[in-house]
Motif scaffolding. Structure first.
Motif, PDB file in Angstrom:
ATOM      1  N   SER A   9       0.838  -1.211   0.000  1.00 29.00           N
ATOM      2  CA  SER A   9       0.000   0.000   0.000  1.00 29.00           C
ATOM      3  C   SER A   9       0.871   1.259   0.000  1.00 29.00           C
ATOM      4  N   GLY A  10       2.170   1.100   0.031  1.00 32.02           N
ATOM      5  CA  GLY A  10       3.092   2.244   0.027  1.00 32.02           C
ATOM      6  C   GLY A  10       3.670   2.479  -1.359  1.00 32.02           C
ATOM      7  N   TYR A  11       4.598   3.408  -1.432  1.00 34.50           N
ATOM      8  CA  TYR A  11       5.109   3.863  -2.729  1.00 34.50           C
ATOM      9  C   TYR A  11       5.942   2.779  -3.429  1.00 34.50           C
ATOM     10  N   LEU A  12       7.039   2.390  -2.804  1.00 33.72           N
ATOM     11  CA  LEU A  12       7.911   1.402  -3.470  1.00 33.72           C
ATOM     12  C   LEU A  12       7.236   0.044  -3.565  1.00 33.72           C
ATOM     13  N   ARG A  33      -2.811  -3.280   6.029  1.00 27.75           N
ATOM     14  CA  ARG A  33      -3.511  -2.824   7.239  1.00 27.75           C
ATOM     15  C   ARG A  33      -4.890  -2.319   6.847  1.00 27.75           C
ATOM     16  N   ARG A  43      -7.634   0.215  -0.363  1.00 28.48           N
ATOM     17  CA  ARG A  43      -6.289   0.743  -0.079  1.00 28.48           C
ATOM     18  C   ARG A  43      -5.297   0.265  -1.149  1.00 28.48           C
ATOM     19  N   ASP A  71      -1.014  -6.396  10.769  1.00 27.93           N
ATOM     20  CA  ASP A  71      -0.139  -5.292  11.157  1.00 27.93           C
ATOM     21  C   ASP A  71       1.201  -5.881  11.576  1.00 27.93           C
ATOM     22  N   LEU A  72       2.259  -5.261  11.101  1.00 29.22           N
ATOM     23  CA  LEU A  72       3.603  -5.763  11.422  1.00 29.22           C
ATOM     24  C   LEU A  72       3.898  -5.754  12.919  1.00 29.22           C
ATOM     25  N   CYS A  97       9.221  -5.068   2.436  1.00 30.26           N
ATOM     26  CA  CYS A  97       9.457  -3.681   1.994  1.00 30.26           C
ATOM     27  C   CYS A  97       8.892  -2.665   2.983  1.00 30.26           C
ATOM     28  N   SER A 140      16.206  -2.319   2.558  1.00 33.40           N
ATOM     29  CA  SER A 140      16.851  -1.512   3.573  1.00 33.40           C
ATOM     30  C   SER A 140      17.054  -0.107   3.013  1.00 33.40           C
ATOM     31  N   TYR A 169      15.438   6.213  12.265  1.00 36.12           N
ATOM     32  CA  TYR A 169      15.147   5.419  11.059  1.00 36.12           C
ATOM     33  C   TYR A 169      16.402   4.671  10.619  1.00 36.12           C
ATOM     34  N   LYS A 173      16.975   0.608  10.833  1.00 39.68           N
ATOM     35  CA  LYS A 173      17.152  -0.136   9.579  1.00 39.68           C
ATOM     36  C   LYS A 173      18.501  -0.875   9.592  1.00 39.68           C
ATOM     37  N   ALA A 195      19.067   4.343  -2.519  1.00 38.35           N
ATOM     38  CA  ALA A 195      19.478   5.700  -2.126  1.00 38.35           C
ATOM     39  C   ALA A 195      18.206   6.543  -2.025  1.00 38.35           C
ATOM     40  N   VAL A 197      15.030   7.740  -3.165  1.00 40.73           N
ATOM     41  CA  VAL A 197      14.149   7.316  -4.264  1.00 40.73           C
ATOM     42  C   VAL A 197      13.246   8.499  -4.603  1.00 40.73           C
ATOM     43  N   GLN A 208       4.443   9.739  -3.917  1.00 41.80           N
ATOM     44  CA  GLN A 208       5.205  10.062  -2.700  1.00 41.80           C
ATOM     45  C   GLN A 208       5.860  11.432  -2.895  1.00 41.80           C
TER      46      GLN A 208
HETATM   47  N1  LIG Z   1      11.374   6.285  -0.390  1.00 38.17           N
HETATM   48  C1  LIG Z   1      12.693   6.346  -0.281  1.00 38.17           C
HETATM   49  O1  LIG Z   1      13.333   7.350  -0.673  1.00 38.17           O
HETATM   50  C2  LIG Z   1      13.455   5.171   0.260  1.00 38.17           C
HETATM   51  C3  LIG Z   1      14.854   5.227   0.221  1.00 38.17           C
HETATM   52  C4  LIG Z   1      15.581   4.159   0.734  1.00 38.17           C
HETATM   53  C5  LIG Z   1      14.922   3.063   1.251  1.00 38.17           C
HETATM   54  N2  LIG Z   1      13.567   3.043   1.293  1.00 38.17           N
HETATM   55  C6  LIG Z   1      12.915   1.852   1.869  1.00 38.17           C
HETATM   56  O2  LIG Z   1      11.905   1.420   0.990  1.00 38.17           O
HETATM   57  C7  LIG Z   1      10.844   0.812   1.723  1.00 38.17           C
HETATM   58  C8  LIG Z   1       9.521   1.384   1.276  1.00 38.17           C
HETATM   59  O3  LIG Z   1       9.534   2.785   1.444  1.00 38.17           O
HETATM   60  P1  LIG Z   1       8.396   3.699   0.804  1.00 38.17           P
HETATM   61  O4  LIG Z   1       9.064   4.942   0.400  1.00 38.17           O
HETATM   62  O5  LIG Z   1       7.613   2.931  -0.180  1.00 38.17           O
HETATM   63  O6  LIG Z   1       7.498   4.001   2.100  1.00 38.17           O
HETATM   64  P2  LIG Z   1       5.945   4.246   2.231  1.00 38.17           P
HETATM   65  O7  LIG Z   1       5.355   4.769   0.969  1.00 38.17           O
HETATM   66  O8  LIG Z   1       5.774   5.062   3.470  1.00 38.17           O
HETATM   67  O9  LIG Z   1       5.327   2.797   2.484  1.00 38.17           O
HETATM   68  C9  LIG Z   1       5.492   2.153   3.702  1.00 38.17           C
HETATM   69  C10 LIG Z   1       4.691   0.875   3.684  1.00 38.17           C
HETATM   70  O10 LIG Z   1       4.891   0.197   4.934  1.00 38.17           O
HETATM   71  C11 LIG Z   1       3.623  -0.134   5.461  1.00 38.17           C
HETATM   72  N3  LIG Z   1       3.607  -0.181   6.911  1.00 38.17           N
HETATM   73  C12 LIG Z   1       4.046   0.764   7.774  1.00 38.17           C
HETATM   74  N4  LIG Z   1       3.775   0.382   9.026  1.00 38.17           N
HETATM   75  C13 LIG Z   1       3.168  -0.822   8.952  1.00 38.17           C
HETATM   76  C14 LIG Z   1       2.650  -1.715   9.910  1.00 38.17           C
HETATM   77  N5  LIG Z   1       2.696  -1.454  11.227  1.00 38.17           N
HETATM   78  N6  LIG Z   1       2.100  -2.875   9.488  1.00 38.17           N
HETATM   79  C15 LIG Z   1       2.016  -3.158   8.163  1.00 38.17           C
HETATM   80  N7  LIG Z   1       2.485  -2.341   7.199  1.00 38.17           N
HETATM   81  C16 LIG Z   1       3.049  -1.187   7.602  1.00 38.17           C
HETATM   82  C17 LIG Z   1       2.708   0.994   4.995  1.00 38.17           C
HETATM   83  O11 LIG Z   1       1.374   0.597   5.143  1.00 38.17           O
HETATM   84  P3  LIG Z   1       0.193   1.669   5.310  1.00 38.17           P
HETATM   85  O12 LIG Z   1      -0.168   2.059   3.906  1.00 38.17           O
HETATM   86  O13 LIG Z   1      -0.861   0.910   6.007  1.00 38.17           O
HETATM   87  O14 LIG Z   1       0.732   2.824   6.096  1.00 38.17           O
HETATM   88  C18 LIG Z   1       3.174   1.120   3.559  1.00 38.17           C
HETATM   89  O15 LIG Z   1       2.600   0.126   2.767  1.00 38.17           O
HETATM   90  C19 LIG Z   1      11.169   1.016   3.192  1.00 38.17           C
HETATM   91  O16 LIG Z   1      11.721  -0.172   3.704  1.00 38.17           O
HETATM   92  C20 LIG Z   1      12.204   2.126   3.181  1.00 38.17           C
HETATM   93  O17 LIG Z   1      13.061   2.032   4.291  1.00 38.17           O
HETATM   94  C21 LIG Z   1      12.812   4.066   0.796  1.00 38.17           C
END
Ligand SMILES: NC(=O)c1ccc[n+]([C@@H]2O[C@H](COP(=O)([O-])OP(=O)(O)OC[C@H]3O[C@@H](n4cnc5c(N)ncnc54)[C@H](OP(=O)(O)O)[C@@H]3O)[C@@H](O)[C@H]2O)c1
Length: 387
Positions: A9-12, A33, A43, A71-72, A97, A140, A169, A173, A195, A197, A208
């Motif tokens: 449900s998140g970006y990546l 969730r 969602r 939920d995690l 992820c 990560s 954070y 991680k 890096a 994203v 995002q």
């Molecule tokens: N974006 C970047 O620039 C970047 C850079 C380096 C690494 N990363 C890594 O890439 C991964 C994804 O990042 P993102 O940018 O896609 O983040 P994001 O859009 O905030 O997505 C986070 C995801 O984690 C889920 N989540 C959070 N808490 C949870 C819980 N308690 N139980 C179940 N699911 C939960 C969220 O679910 P909900 O929708 O329910 O909140 C959402 O699906 C992460 O591991 C991050 O560390 C990202």
């Protein structure tokens, strides 16, 4: 056997779900969730509409996806015994992820990143004991490298326990990676460290906006408190996702850890602002690194106000350490594994900024089409277990 994916449900995670559905044939088990099955479906539609129109989404959802509402941070994700047993029995590989990226909240980072990853690792152990696990892929971040200045970091040299971290954070991680190595020594596992994203090199749309908004704040300033020749390691989401999907599905990837980054090909601030100024027809900013003390005072002041500027300033405050560290992450492993390098930010940054400004830094999400055939409860998706 299915691929268990967290964070769809998140970006990546939405990119990963879309890539796995489009390019591979395995079933996906998604941890989402939500209070009800319909909420979980809605969602998913919110996040996956970046990749699919509704008919394609619902077709995949009904034929290839099983939702586990959980939920995690809850023991066994809060699933019933039956649901959890089905999850263990059907999991053939895992892509973890999901995370909390809230750099300001130690509590959230501890709960979601540490406790949550431990739950996913325990699932991996149980699936390994039950049927064997083909691969555990862990998303990560390069932030695990801790405080750095003017460096080119290679994968195996990134974790250095004697270094401080910029925020909770990064710290959590880093420990997640440690848990994976310690607790899954007998499971093939891969660590992916993206890096920064930012956007997609194939299209302007994003869902995002935090980093885009921080950049927007900077892009509006006539004088930047940065060193013009510093490099910033930015990578588009489509490249990150392509790498994770391809490597997760390989029988024997060449390495255990991959930086998903632009590495030595990262661009300088000067290159980025020149490209934006040329595309937008606006004036190039001046650079005055000596003003960075006064600048952080200004950012602090603005971040305590209200409105869009305050939000941009508070985001900038959070990301600031990563903007001035002039550190890039060697990407030769992923480039050789994929046979291609990521697109440079200057080639797609302007359309991303324009899309984001036009939509006021919110994704113009289409609602669930009421009355559509997909609105009917569908057994596999809606029940979570069985089928
Ligand atoms: N974006 C970047 O620039 C970047 C850079 C380096 C690494 N990363 C890594 O890439 C991964 C994804 O990042 P993102 O940018 O896609 O983040 P994001 O859009 O905030 O997505 C986070 C995801 O984690 C889920 N989540 C959070 N808490 C949870 C819980 N308690 N139980 C179940 N699911 C939960 C969220 O679910 P909900 O929708 O329910 O909140 C959402 O699906 C992460 O591991 C991050 O560390 C990202």
């Amino acid at each position: 056997m299915a691929i268990f994916l967290t964070g769809s449900s998140g970006y990546l995670g939405s990119y990963l779900a879309a890539g796995l559905l489009r390019e591979h044939s395995e079933q996906l088990s998604l941890l989402v969730r939500a209070k009800t099955e319909q909420e979980a479906r809605e969602r998913l539609w919110q996040s996956l509409q970046l990749h699919f129109d509704f008919p394609e989404f619902i077709e995949y959802a009904n034929s290839r996806v099983r939702i586990f509402r959980g939920d995690l941070t809850a023991e066994r994700f809060g699933l019933s015994d039956d649901e959890y047993r089905v999850l263990v029995d059907t999991t053939g590989s895992i892509v973890h992820c999901a995370a909390s990226l809230n750099r300001k909240s130690e509590r959230q980072c501890l709960n979601v990143n540490l406790r949550g990853s431990l739950e996913v690792i325990q699932l991996a152990r149980r699936a390994q004991n039950r049927n064997g696990l083909r691969r555990y892929s862990h998303v990560s971040t390069v932030a695990v490298a801790g405080k750095r200045q003017d460096e080119i970091v290679k994968e195996d040299a990134a974790i250095d326990w004697s270094r401080s971290d910029y925020d909770p954070y990064a710290r959590t991680k880093k420990f997640c990676e440690h848990m994976v190595h310690q607790l899954l020594p007998d499971v093939p596992h891969t660590i992916f460290r993206p890096a920064i994203v930012l956007g997609d090199s194939n299209r302007p749309e994003t869902s995002q906006f935090d980093m885009v908004q921080a950049f927007d704040f900077l892009a509006r300033l006539p004088v930047l408190p940065l060193r013009s020749h510093d490099r910033i390691d930015i990578v588009p989401a489509n490249y990150v996702s392509k790498a994770i999907v391809a490597i997760h599905q390989k029988d024997a990837p060449a390495h255990g850890i991959y930086h998903l980054s632009s590495g030595e090909n990262s661009q300088t601030y000067r290159e980025l602002t020149d490209a934006l100024a040329q595309a937008g027809g606006w004036r190039r900013p001046a650079y005055l690194p000596a003003s960075s003390g006064a600048f952080s005072g200004l950012v602090n002041f603005l971040s305590n106000r209200y409105g869009g500027v305050a939000h941009g300033a508070s985001l900038l405050k959070v990301f600031w350490p990563y903007l001035i560290w002039n550190t890039v992450f060697d990407n030769s492993r992923v480039v050789s594994e994929l046979g291609e390098a990521p697109a440079r930010f200057s080639t797609y940054g302007y359309p991303l900024l324009m899309f984001s400004r036009k939509n006021k830094f919110r994704y113009p999400a289409k609602p669930w089409p009421v009355g559509s055939a997909g609105n009917k409860p569908v057994r596999k998706m809606a029940e979570g277990v069985g089928a």
